[in-house]
Design an enzyme around this catalytic site. Structure first.
Site, PDB file in Angstrom:
ATOM      1  N   GLU A   1       0.843  -1.212   0.000  1.00 50.69           N
ATOM      2  CA  GLU A   1       0.000   0.000   0.000  1.00 50.69           C
ATOM      3  C   GLU A   1       0.871   1.252   0.000  1.00 50.69           C
ATOM      4  O   GLU A   1       0.558   2.231  -0.669  1.00 50.69           O
ATOM      5  CB  GLU A   1      -0.961   0.003   1.193  1.00 50.69           C
ATOM      6  CG  GLU A   1      -1.848  -1.228   1.320  1.00 50.69           C
ATOM      7  CD  GLU A   1      -2.550  -1.661   0.040  1.00 50.69           C
ATOM      8  OE1 GLU A   1      -2.862  -0.787  -0.809  1.00 50.69           O
ATOM      9  OE2 GLU A   1      -2.777  -2.878  -0.135  1.00 50.69           O
TER      10      GLU A   1
ATOM     11  N   HIS B   1       2.142   1.963  -3.469  1.00 48.92           N
ATOM     12  CA  HIS B   1       1.108   2.514  -4.349  1.00 48.92           C
ATOM     13  C   HIS B   1       1.145   4.044  -4.385  1.00 48.92           C
ATOM     14  O   HIS B   1       0.615   4.643  -5.322  1.00 48.92           O
ATOM     15  CB  HIS B   1      -0.280   2.091  -3.867  1.00 48.92           C
ATOM     16  CG  HIS B   1      -0.826   0.853  -4.521  1.00 48.92           C
ATOM     17  ND1 HIS B   1      -0.733   0.624  -5.873  1.00 48.92           N
ATOM     18  CD2 HIS B   1      -1.496  -0.212  -3.998  1.00 48.92           C
ATOM     19  CE1 HIS B   1      -1.331  -0.537  -6.146  1.00 48.92           C
ATOM     20  NE2 HIS B   1      -1.791  -1.070  -5.027  1.00 48.92           N
TER      21      HIS B   1
ATOM     22  N   GLU C   1      -1.306  -2.552 -10.176  1.00 47.58           N
ATOM     23  CA  GLU C   1      -1.232  -3.705  -9.282  1.00 47.58           C
ATOM     24  C   GLU C   1      -0.057  -4.638  -9.600  1.00 47.58           C
ATOM     25  O   GLU C   1       0.673  -5.053  -8.707  1.00 47.58           O
ATOM     26  CB  GLU C   1      -2.554  -4.478  -9.271  1.00 47.58           C
ATOM     27  CG  GLU C   1      -3.725  -3.688  -8.672  1.00 47.58           C
ATOM     28  CD  GLU C   1      -3.486  -3.172  -7.260  1.00 47.58           C
ATOM     29  OE1 GLU C   1      -2.548  -3.642  -6.574  1.00 47.58           O
ATOM     30  OE2 GLU C   1      -4.237  -2.276  -6.839  1.00 47.58           O
TER      31      GLU C   1
HETATM   32  N1  TRP Z   1      -6.093  -1.576  -4.424  1.00 50.77           N
HETATM   33  C1  TRP Z   1      -6.110  -2.500  -3.336  1.00 50.77           C
HETATM   34  C2  TRP Z   1      -4.721  -3.149  -3.303  1.00 50.77           C
HETATM   35  O1  TRP Z   1      -3.779  -2.589  -2.987  1.00 50.77           O
HETATM   36  C3  TRP Z   1      -7.085  -3.593  -3.431  1.00 50.77           C
HETATM   37  C4  TRP Z   1      -8.529  -3.333  -3.549  1.00 50.77           C
HETATM   38  C5  TRP Z   1      -9.253  -3.270  -4.658  1.00 50.77           C
HETATM   39  C6  TRP Z   1      -9.465  -3.381  -2.521  1.00 50.77           C
HETATM   40  N2  TRP Z   1     -10.587  -3.265  -4.385  1.00 50.77           N
HETATM   41  C7  TRP Z   1     -10.737  -3.346  -3.091  1.00 50.77           C
HETATM   42  C8  TRP Z   1      -9.347  -3.448  -1.164  1.00 50.77           C
HETATM   43  C9  TRP Z   1     -11.896  -3.444  -2.328  1.00 50.77           C
HETATM   44  C10 TRP Z   1     -10.491  -3.518  -0.399  1.00 50.77           C
HETATM   45  C11 TRP Z   1     -11.743  -3.538  -0.972  1.00 50.77           C
HETATM   46  O2  TRP Z   1      -4.457  -4.204  -3.713  1.00 50.77           O
HETATM   47 ZN    ZN Z   2      -2.557  -2.986  -4.820  1.00 51.12          ZN
END
Ligand code: TRP
Ligand code: ZN
Length: 874
Positions: free
Chosen positions: A303, A306, A325
């Site tokens: 995280e 990101h 991702e």
């Molecule tokens: N973007 C988040 C990650 O780092 C993941 C994610 C996508 C997410 N949709 C979600 C987390 C819904 C919680 C609920 O991978």
């Molecule tokens: Zn992610």
């Protein structure tokens, strides 16, 4: 507010249909007046038309009550509300658009949008949750500056958080207060976050390389402060690592992490305010295993990383999800490998590829890392987009080398910082910065499925040549028949009998050990090879492919000992095990007994006794492939035969090496508990020994003593897991003791639920059903449900696939409930059904019948609809 049932057939979106938006929103000012069942949301948007005059502004919205619309301070009535949209007509080129909506956080069981977790309010907006908060251009290529004012009761919600910097605060009558936040970085709506609640806070500071002071705050439920230290350490390590390895520095004055118990996934990278599943924050030695600690390090890192790969450069549309991702998983894998053991990390990542990711490629949901067609975006947060996406980045890293790769990253940020980009943009930056052609390589983004690389070798003693013929082909996958050759980096090494490396030479010139495979068939003739060599291939798993090559046992044993790199040694061991698992499955099917040459046992004994090896690596060498991974080797899976053979292999190893396991088990006893890597490594090997010894006559005594003596969760769980899988008599006491001790703590009880799910006993399903009325179980909590239900349905194949269909009926019952309350979780749990075609006729028809039952639900969610439709397609 009741959730809207899906009345019409859900429709798909296509990547090829991307259109830039007609309008953008440059600034949004939000005000939340928080109340459990009726929260008022006022959004003031600065709207700017980008296209021709006359285009209506179509905003996304879902489960919202519209209260009022104003344009430039005047009430506005020229709009129409659709099922999931708000169309506003005749707007000027630029205006200030005010929208007031009312939402019901307490009724939000989907955990998407604004909802309550325990006593706190929190949000989850990725991918399309912001439209459940207000009407908006809820797409990642609309980037706005957010200011957020949060109003709530002061005693119940002393902490009011949102993205960016806290700029103002004040008190109101009726015991309410407010805080105003401002995020200076324009961002898409999916990165918005709000949290309100009462927490304990762990605080620290970080000074960036350029001398900026950053406040670090981790918010946990009251009473959990003693479980936040490792998350903080991991955050600081992440910040430092990203500066050192990638030259990337944090950009705000504050970084906040909030741990919540009700969360659909692992964690979310909202700008400056990460929201985490408490599973990836909370840990102390008595509640968390070493695996939990490693998970926290990886997810905190993920995280944090990101912030640059995801937030500063975001995705143009959701088809580009792997842009952020895949790249961020690659970065978190590198982080864990730089801080811990690189080989052990690599082995575990490869296990996920060869097990669940390859399975996804074979199934009805098979898709390229950049999908072409999506009905429900939440269904595409997959192992393919994440893990295979990371392998694709890793292949570019292999082809370019670290230095070129980092230049590519630099160029990528120069070109795209502050904007929404595409996967093509990333590859282009890598290509331009390195001067290395990635033309054919780009096919990895559009082609789905797992390529098969078939190798033949021939030694030509007269010419002192070694001829290696490499053929690639990708079998047809769901939705994609035609396959083209890919650019595969194929890492090899040749050894002579003494284990020395033979340098690679073709046409009189030295050749790099990573071969460029770009055609359907290529032949390499290596010169000056004076004796029959032994070849090591796909070193480091240099590409996400299946390797086919006829290794002899002797060659594999040789590589287990002599390959220069630990990954290759492990891989040789895996190939050797695979050979004998396959042989014994077919022997069993023909009514013949289990057979394993002593040379195989001796090879593993040699590894076990090798004092030069890292104990954690030895543990990996001795870990058998999972029953699910083995299932993937067959067109028709025989769950019972696989289970029996794995059990026999385990017990042959256990009995043949009982003395060695026992000796090592006892020498690896540690006086005091630490979470240093060396200490973890010793626990890992010691507990691997215990898992084997559980199958011998000492098993019950050892597992029971370890449970009693343990001063940490790793050893406690290892004792329980050994007792569970070997069905030892100490199991029952341990299970009831543990449940008594931890009933108040759902997160710890998840471990116990998982063991119930994986219970090999005949009455496993009966137990699982009974466990659902345990005080700590709650079907509304995704962690609880996954621990119990997914462990049974996905990781207890013998009982889930019981011939009478009882396991299948159970899953349908659960899915029917979750289809209404939380379709995102339902959609993950349905996965075992999607593989029905890989089983015998009887099981196929039972599973198919369950899928048809689900398809007939009158409120079937899009999430399940998309998967069921694909699974039933002929
Ligand atoms: N973007 C988040 C990650 O780092 C993941 C994610 C996508 C997410 N949709 C979600 C987390 C819904 C919680 C609920 O991978
Ligand atoms: Zn992610």
């Amino acid at each position: 507010m009741a959730e809207q049932p899906t009345t019409t057939q859900p429709t798909a979106k296509y990547r090829a249909d991307y259109l830039s938006p007609d309008y953008t929103i440059t600034d949004i000012s939000l005000e939340f007046d928080l109340h459990d069942t009726e929260t008022k949301v006022v959004a003031v948007n600065k709207v700017q038309r980008l296209s021709t005059e006359g285009a209506p502004l179509v905003l996304d919205g879902d489960s919202l009550k519209l209260v009022r619309v104003e344009v430039d301070g005047q009430s506005w009535t020229d709009f129409s509300e659709g099922e999931s949209s708000l169309t506003i007509n005749n707007l000027p080129e630029q205006c200030e658009l005010l929208i007031e909506t009312e939402i019901n956080p307490e009724a939000n069981t989907l955990l998407e949008g604004l909802y309550k977790s325990g006593g706190a309010y929190c949000t989850q907006c990725e991918a399309e949750g912001f439209r459940r908060i207000t009407f908006y251009l809820d797409r990642p290529d609309v980037l706005a500056r957010f200011t957020t004012k949060v109003i709530a009761d002061k005693t119940q919600y002393p902490f009011l958080l949102s993205n960016g910097n806290r700029v103002d605060a004040g008190e109101l009558e009726n015991g309410r207060h407010w805080v105003q936040w401002q995020d200076p970085f324009p961002k898409p709506s999916y990165l918005f976050a709000l949290v309100a609640g009462d927490f304990d806070v762990l605080r620290d500071k970080y000074t960036t390389v350029s001398g900026r002071e950053v406040e670090l705050e981790i918010f946990v439920d009251k009473g959990n402060l003693d479980r936040a230290d490792y998350a903080m350490t991991s955050l600081i390590n992440s910040m430092k690592w990203d500066e050192e390895r990638f030259g990337l520095e944090y950009d705000l004055d504050i970084y906040m992490i909030v741990a919540v118990d009700f969360f659909n996934m692992g964690a979310m990278e909202n700008k400056g305010l990460n929201v985490f599943n408490s599973k990836f924050v909370l840990a102390n030695p008595s509640t968390a295993t070493d695996t939990d600690y490693q998970g926290i390090e990886a997810v905190i890192g993920h995280e944090y990383f990101h912030n640059w790969t995801g937030n500063r450069v975001t995705c143009r549309d959701w088809f580009q999800l792997s842009l952020k991702e895949g790249l961020t998983v690659f970065r978190d894998q590198e982080f864990s490998s730089d801080l811990g053991s690189r080989p052990v990390n690599r082995i575990n990542n490869v296990r996920i590829m060869r097990g669940p990711q390859f399975a996804e490629d074979r199934g009805p949901m098979s898709h390229p890392i950049r999908p072409e067609k999506v009905i429900e975006m939440n269904n595409f947060y997959t192992l393919t987009v994440y893990e295979k996406g990371s392998e694709v980045i890793r292949m570019m890293h292999t082809l370019l080398g670290e230095e070129n790769f980092q230049s590519g990253m630099k160029l990528y940020f120069e070109r795209h910082d502050g904007t929404a980009a595409t996967c093509d943009d990333f590859v282009q930056a890598m290509e331009d910065a390195s001067g290395i052609s990635l033309e054919r390589f780009r096919r990895w983004y559009s082609q789905s499925g797992t390529p098969v690389v078939k190798v033949d070798t021939e030694y030509l003693p007269e010419q002192k040549r070694y001829r290696v013929t490499i053929k690639q082909h990708t079998p047809e996958t769901a939705g994609q028949k035609e396959k083209l050759p890919l650019h595969i980096p194929f890492d090899i090494e040749l050894y002579n009998k003494q284990g020395e490396v033979i340098s690679l030479q073709c046409n009189g010139k030295p050749v790099h050990h990573v071969l460029d495979i770009t055609e359907a068939e290529q032949v390499f003739e290596f010169e000056n090879v004076v004796e029959q060599p032994i070849i090591s291939m796909l070193r480091e798993f240099s590409a996400p492919v299946i390797l086919e090559y006829d290794y002899s046992d002797e060659e594999l044993v040789f590589l287990m000992v002599n390959a220069r790199n630990e990954f290759a040694r492990w891989d040789a061991g895996q190939i050797l095990l695979a050979k004998y698992i396959k042989l014994n499955v077919s022997r069993l099917q023909q009514g013949e007994g289990f057979e394993l040459p002593s040379s195989v046992v001796d090879a593993f004994r040699g590894v076990l006794l090798d004092e030069n090896l890292d104990p954690a690596f030895i543990a990996e060498m001795l870990t058998l492939p999972s029953e699910n991974e083995i299932a993937g080797w067959y067109k028709t899976v025989d769950v019972d035969a696989i289970h029996t053979v794995v059990g026999e292999l385990e017990s042959v190893f256990a009995n043949e090496m009982a003395d060695e396991f026992s000796a090592i088990y006892h020498t690896l006893t540690q006086d005091s508990y630490t979470i240093e890597h060396a200490a973890m490594a010793k626990r890992s090997l010691r507990n691997t020994c215990l898992a084997y010894l559980a199958n011998t006559e000492q098993g019950n005594e050892l597992a029971s003593k370890q449970y009693t003596d343990s001063d940490n969760m790793t050893d406690t769980m290892a004792a329980m897991a050994a007792a569970n899988s070997a069905e030892l008599s100490c199991r029952e006491n341990q299970m009831s003791d543990f449940s008594e001790k931890w009933t108040h703590d759902g997160l710890v009880m998840d471990k116990w639920f998982m063991l119930q799910g994986k219970n090999p006993a005949d009455n496993a399903l009966e137990n699982v059903r009974a466990t659902m009325s345990h005080a700590a179980f709650d079907i509304k909590n995704p962690n609880r449900t996954r621990s119990l239900v997914a462990s049974f349905c996905a990781n207890n194949p013998v009982h889930f696939h019981a011939k009478d269909g009882s396991g299948y009926a159970f899953l349908t019952e659960i899915l029917t409930v979750l289809n209404s309350s939380n379709p995102q979780v339902a959609s993950r749990l349905i996965e075992p059904f999607l593989k029905y075609r890989q089983y015998d006729e009887q099981r196929q028809s039972l599973m198919r019948a369950e899928l048809e039952k689900l398809a007939a639900l009158d409120n079937l969610a899009k999430d399940l609809f998309e998967k069921i439709q694909k699974a039933l397609e002929l």
